[in-house]
Every structure is written in C-alpha cells, then in structure tokens.
Design an enzyme around this catalytic site. Structure first.
Site, PDB file in Angstrom:
ATOM      1  N   GLY A  58       8.722   1.540  -4.723  1.00  8.14           N
ATOM      2  CA  GLY A  58       7.610   0.940  -5.451  1.00  8.14           C
ATOM      3  C   GLY A  58       7.916  -0.502  -5.800  1.00  8.14           C
ATOM      4  O   GLY A  58       9.066  -0.930  -5.759  1.00  8.14           O
ATOM      5  N   CYS A  85      14.885   4.210  -3.152  1.00 12.50           N
ATOM      6  CA  CYS A  85      14.701   2.842  -3.651  1.00 12.50           C
ATOM      7  C   CYS A  85      14.261   2.857  -5.119  1.00 12.50           C
ATOM      8  O   CYS A  85      15.059   3.173  -5.992  1.00 12.50           O
ATOM      9  CB  CYS A  85      13.718   2.086  -2.752  1.00 12.50           C
ATOM     10  N   TYR A  86      12.993   2.550  -5.411  1.00  5.88           N
ATOM     11  CA  TYR A  86      12.531   2.630  -6.802  1.00  5.88           C
ATOM     12  C   TYR A  86      12.734   4.036  -7.349  1.00  5.88           C
ATOM     13  O   TYR A  86      13.023   4.217  -8.534  1.00  5.88           O
ATOM     14  CB  TYR A  86      11.054   2.247  -6.879  1.00  5.88           C
ATOM     15  N   HIS A 181      15.563   2.636   2.522  1.00  8.14           N
ATOM     16  CA  HIS A 181      14.395   3.391   2.990  1.00  8.14           C
ATOM     17  C   HIS A 181      14.737   4.171   4.266  1.00  8.14           C
ATOM     18  O   HIS A 181      14.786   3.591   5.353  1.00  8.14           O
ATOM     19  CB  HIS A 181      13.231   2.439   3.271  1.00  8.14           C
ATOM     20  N   GLU A 183      12.816   6.253   5.746  1.00  7.19           N
ATOM     21  CA  GLU A 183      11.600   6.579   6.488  1.00  7.19           C
ATOM     22  C   GLU A 183      11.230   5.546   7.545  1.00  7.19           C
ATOM     23  O   GLU A 183      10.438   5.827   8.451  1.00  7.19           O
ATOM     24  CB  GLU A 183      10.421   6.752   5.516  1.00  7.19           C
ATOM     25  N   SER A 235     -18.900   9.010  15.867  1.00  5.27           N
ATOM     26  CA  SER A 235     -18.764   7.628  16.332  1.00  5.27           C
ATOM     27  C   SER A 235     -18.213   7.554  17.746  1.00  5.27           C
ATOM     28  O   SER A 235     -18.332   6.526  18.412  1.00  5.27           O
ATOM     29  CB  SER A 235     -17.829   6.857  15.396  1.00  5.27           C
ATOM     30  N   GLY A 236     -17.578   8.635  18.204  1.00  7.48           N
ATOM     31  CA  GLY A 236     -16.910   8.617  19.492  1.00  7.48           C
ATOM     32  C   GLY A 236     -15.451   8.259  19.378  1.00  7.48           C
ATOM     33  O   GLY A 236     -14.714   8.273  20.369  1.00  7.48           O
ATOM     34  N   GLY A 237     -14.994   7.930  18.156  1.00  8.95           N
ATOM     35  CA  GLY A 237     -13.579   7.657  17.928  1.00  8.95           C
ATOM     36  C   GLY A 237     -12.779   8.943  17.856  1.00  8.95           C
ATOM     37  O   GLY A 237     -13.326  10.056  17.874  1.00  8.95           O
ATOM     38  N   ASP A 239     -11.031  10.400  15.384  1.00  9.11           N
ATOM     39  CA  ASP A 239     -11.166  11.264  14.205  1.00  9.11           C
ATOM     40  C   ASP A 239     -12.462  12.061  14.220  1.00  9.11           C
ATOM     41  O   ASP A 239     -12.457  13.292  14.070  1.00  9.11           O
ATOM     42  CB  ASP A 239     -11.082  10.422  12.930  1.00  9.11           C
ATOM     43  N   SER A 240     -13.589  11.372  14.386  1.00  7.77           N
ATOM     44  CA  SER A 240     -14.872  12.085  14.355  1.00  7.77           C
ATOM     45  C   SER A 240     -15.012  13.003  15.558  1.00  7.77           C
ATOM     46  O   SER A 240     -15.631  14.075  15.464  1.00  7.77           O
ATOM     47  CB  SER A 240     -16.041  11.102  14.273  1.00  7.77           C
ATOM     48  N   LYS A 381      -2.881  10.509  11.891  1.00  5.78           N
ATOM     49  CA  LYS A 381      -3.518  10.224  13.178  1.00  5.78           C
ATOM     50  C   LYS A 381      -2.791  10.894  14.341  1.00  5.78           C
ATOM     51  O   LYS A 381      -3.439  11.445  15.243  1.00  5.78           O
ATOM     52  CB  LYS A 381      -3.575   8.712  13.402  1.00  5.78           C
TER      53      LYS A 381
END
Length: 525
Positions: A58, A85-86, A181, A183, A235-237, A239-240, A381
């Site tokens: 953070g 870290c934080y 980090h 990750e 939308s054709g992307g 996700d949708s 994603k």
C-alpha cells in the site's frame, strides 16, 4: 455458493493487489480480495474454507494518522498470515507499536534488489516459506519505510543492504512477512514463495479449476433465474461473449442478447458478431444500428473523458429502449469481471483515483427494474479465456486483443466524424492484417492504430498532399499494469507504413509509438 478452500487477500491500496490474487489462483487455490477495512462479519471464516490471509502492499506510512491498519479479527481468525511490503509493516506496527516502523534511512528501495537469506535463530531449521528458494535471490522492492525492530516472537529470515529486515516470521503463530513483492514477475522466485505459503504453511489444496467452476456456475444460474428471461448487452468482446455463451448453455432460449452497433467498431466486426452468435451459437440476438445517433452526440467533442461519458449515456439510452420491448425480462446479464469488482471499492473507503472512466451500463438495472446476473464476476481475464475455450467460443474472439468500450472514439484523437472513422478503420485493418500474417499479433499483447488530429505535408504521385498522421501502437505486457513497446522488425513496420499511405487516401504519414507504460498509458485517450 458453496465454495472450496480460499485464501483472503486484504487490499491496503497497492497497485499490485490484484496480481497477488491472480498468482494464488494460478497455483490452483481460490483467492478472494476484500478491502482492508472489511468488518469481521463480512469476511470469510474457517467454516467458509478460509485457510490463509495475505496482507497486500500500500502507499501509506503505517505510523501516520488515518493510515489503514490490521483489524483485530484478522489475527483472531487463527489462520496463517503473510504480510507483503506495507502488510509486513502493518503487521509489525500491530504487534510491536510505532517504534517498529520508521522511514528508510536512504530514502527507501525501489526496483530490483538482492536479498540474502538468514538462518532463523534458535536452531529452528529452514523456514517453510523459503524452502527451495536460493540463498541469494533477486526481488522487486517498492517501499519508503522499513521495519527497524522485530516484533516479539519473530525471527529474521532475509535481509538486503538498505533493508536489514527484508523478511521475518513467527512460525509458532503462523505469521510471516516480506518487504518485497512476490507477485510481480521481477521477483525471480516469487512464485515459489507463494507456493510455499499456500501449500506448506496454509495446507491448501489446489482445487480451483475451470471445469468445476463451469458446472457450479451453471447450477447457480439455473437456480437463480428459474424460468425468467435474461437480457444481455453483447459487444462481441471476450467478456460479454463468454458470458452470453455460458448463460445460453445454462438457460437456452430464456436468453436474449442485444447488440448495439455504435458505429465505433473496427472494420467488419458488426458482421462477425452477428454471424457468430446468430449463426454458430443460435442465440436470440437483436441488432440495433445506432451509429448515426452516437456520431451526432459526439459532434464537436474532443475531450476523451467527455467522449466516454457521452458514449456511456447514449448506450444506456439505446439499450434501455430496446430492452423495454422485451416482455417478461427479469434479469440483466453482464460480463463483469473480478478486477471490476475489486476496483469498485477503494481500500481506504473513499473514491479511487480515476485514470479514465470505464464504459459500462451504469444504472441500467435500477432503471429497468432488473436483477443482475453476473456469471463471470469471480474471474480474471485469463480465466475467462480458459472458460471460453471450454464453452467452444471461437479463438478469433478469445484471442483478440483488448478493445476499449468506447471503441474507435478513443483511438481517433480529438473530434470524431465519419471521414476520420473511415481513415482509422482502413489503416487499422491493414495493420492487423500484416501483424496477423507475420505472426506478430500472437506474440504481442495489444496492437492498434491511432489517428491524430494533425496533418503533415507529403508527396504522393508527384503531387503535394496535406494528409492525416496515423500512429501504430504495439505493446508487450503480462499484466497491463506496465507495458513496453514491441520491437517489431523494420521490414514489417515499413510494409505497414507503405500499405497505409498507398491504400488509405487521406493518410500520408505513419509513425511508430515507442513509449512504455509508464509514463504513457497503452491507449492514447
């Protein structure tokens, strides 16, 4: 939903928090992110399958007034904790007070650093967190403050030159902390450290996989929706599209998709969407040609934020008109992903800093009196793409590069008109054709053309021209948090530039964007 084992990631505001969750899932464990201020009754327990907690990094100084702290319930859960870290500093502050954390004497550490492992005191043997990790390893540091004093019961397990406490642990109580980090890809053995925490320390099982998620989600959608009708904006992307196919598999003809052609898509895309979902998947798809309406609303507008807001508003208006014509609809389907869920709540309870407004359906559920069904809201994603492959979604959809919600409106810098869109579509199509045929489209993360609102002098066919300037933007990235420009072969760049200037009347100059993110963003607007 009944849930398998899970690890909770508490978000203290780091730009890398969602990467922790992704890495946990990549290792086969379900990771869930919640804001650090989440109350106890809203957080998972052992009864919910909780096996561990990770405290993110953070931007704050833990000793300053108002800085986010560790809630009492976190330690009371009785599961192993890893502070990053934080998170390490917050753990030290919680257990040892303000004197444990101080500003870095050399201004902190930023970027790559080598840390050296330290054998734990007291003859306790090798740290389970560091099992199999090299004695000296490169990590990614990003901190101004540092821990100066070990809390009671902790031992030192790693150090670096500017940071005498780079890692510490209280094995008896399952508490671990690292100042770097794990990750990010820059930490060479970060995956091994996270694997050790998940499996050796938390005792997690790698039971997070797409097959069981798909079966579980279909059962849940059927139970939630029953015999009601669902409408979804397509939308054709990626996700949708995946959301539409999943919902169709779950409820069949109870799903109606609405495709709003806003006139801002790339060449041939509207036709491809219709062919795929009407022809291949046999989904009830209603197409609305609203290009003129969007273009009229955008006339004279050059500010990118205004463009996004106008496009979002008009989309809502058009979608609302069409949706109201569908009788007995009770649910609105959306392709919401887990990053959208995470980013909707600031870790400190206030509004997050806005880089750019994201295009979405806004308040549509309330306006239409519909309930939301979001079958992808637990997924990142890359997980959506894996799910799409299981559902038989064509590779041409799953592997397509990210395309912004406002479409070409934010790749046509400045004011938008029909002629600018024609030029941009034609140039972008040529660039994509050449990148595809050369194999570079699959080698890179995002590629597109931007049209600038400037003209330059040229000579074409022995005539002086005063044409538009097109920018080719191609980047490499793993997580889209940072990105570098792709080192395309010069012959390929020359071919793209030659075809664009020869085939697209109105463009006489092509330039290549060699700016990384940061300082730039990937998109121009």
């Amino acid at each position: 939903m009944l849930r398998r084992q899970r690890v909770l990631i508490l978000d203290y505001g780091s730009q890398y928090t969602h990467l922790i969750t992704r890495r946990v899932r990549e290792l086969g464990v379900y990771g869930e992110t919640l804001p650090c201020w989440t109350p106890s009754d809203a957080a998972p327990t052992r009864d919910d399958g909780l096996v561990g907690i990770i405290l993110s990094g953070g931007p704050n100084s833990v000793y300053e007034a108002g800085a986010p702290q560790i809630e009492d319930w976190v330690l009371a859960r009785g599961v192993p904790i890893l502070g990053v870290c934080y998170g390490l500093q917050a753990l030290s502050f919680k257990l040892a007070g303000a004197q444990a954390v101080a500003p870095g004497t050399h201004g902190g550490e930023y970027g790559p650093q080598t840390v050296e492992r330290v054998a734990p005191d007291g003859g306790a043997g090798e740290s389970p967190l560091w099992k199999g990790v090299s004695p000296s390893t490169r990590v990614w540091m990003s901190h101004g403050d540092r821990v100066d004093r070990l809390p009671p019961g902790f031992v030192l397990t790693a150090e670096s030159g500017p940071c005498p406490i780079a890692a510490m642990e209280d094995r008896a109580h399952g508490l671990y902390g690292i100042q770097f980090h794990p990750e990010v890809t820059h930490t060479e053995e970060g995956r091994a450290l996270l694997r050790n925490f998940l499996f050796s320390i938390c005792g997690a099982k790698n039971d997070w996989e797409m097959g069981s998620f798909l079966d579980e989600t279909i059962r849940k959608v059927r139970a939630d929706v029953g015999s009601a009708r669902v409408i979804l904006g397509l939308s054709g992307g990626v996700d949708s599209s995946v959301a539409a196919v999943l919902l169709h598999q779950a409820i069949g003809d109870q799903l109606t998709c609405i495709f709003v052609d806003n006139g801002l898509m790339r060449s041939d895309e509207p036709q491809e969407v219709v062919a795929t979902f009407r022809g291949h998947f046999k989904i009830d798809l209603r197409v609305v040609d609203a290009g003129d309406r969007f273009l009229s609303a955008l006339k004279g507008v050059s500010d990118p934020e205004q463009k996004r807001k106008i496009i979002g508003r008009v989309f809502v208006e058009v979608f609302e008109d069409e949706a109201r014509a569908i009788a007995d609809a009770r649910f609105l389907g959306q392709g919401t992903l887990y990053p959208d869920v995470i980013e909707s709540v600031s870790p400190t309870g206030g509004p997050s800093h806005t880089i750019k407004t994201h295009h979405n359906v806004g308040g549509l559920p309330e306006k239409l009196g519909l309930e939301l069904v979001e079958p992808l809201r637990e997924l990142f994603k890359d997980e959506v793409r894996e799910l799409g492959r299981r559902l038989g979604v064509p590779a041409a959809i799953l592997e397509r590069h990210p395309f912004p919600g406002p479409g070409l409106a934010v790749r046509c810098v400045g004011e938008i008109d029909a002629e600018s869109l024609r030029l941009l579509r034609a140039a972008d199509k040529i660039a994509r054709q050449e990148l595809e045929s050369s194999g570079w489209m699959k080698k890179t993360a995002q590629a597109f053309v931007v049209l600038l609102p400037v003209r330059s002098v040229g000579v074409q066919g022995d005539m002086r021209t005063y044409g538009r300037v097109a920018v080719l933007r191609v980047v490499d990235t793993e997580d889209f948090m940072t990105a570098g420009w792709a080192r395309l072969p010069h012959d390929l760049l020359a071919k793209i530039a030659s075809r664009v200037t020869n085939e697209v009347r109105g463009i006489n100059r092509v330039v290549y964007d060699v700016t990384s993110k940061p300082p730039a963003t990937i998109e121009w607007e």
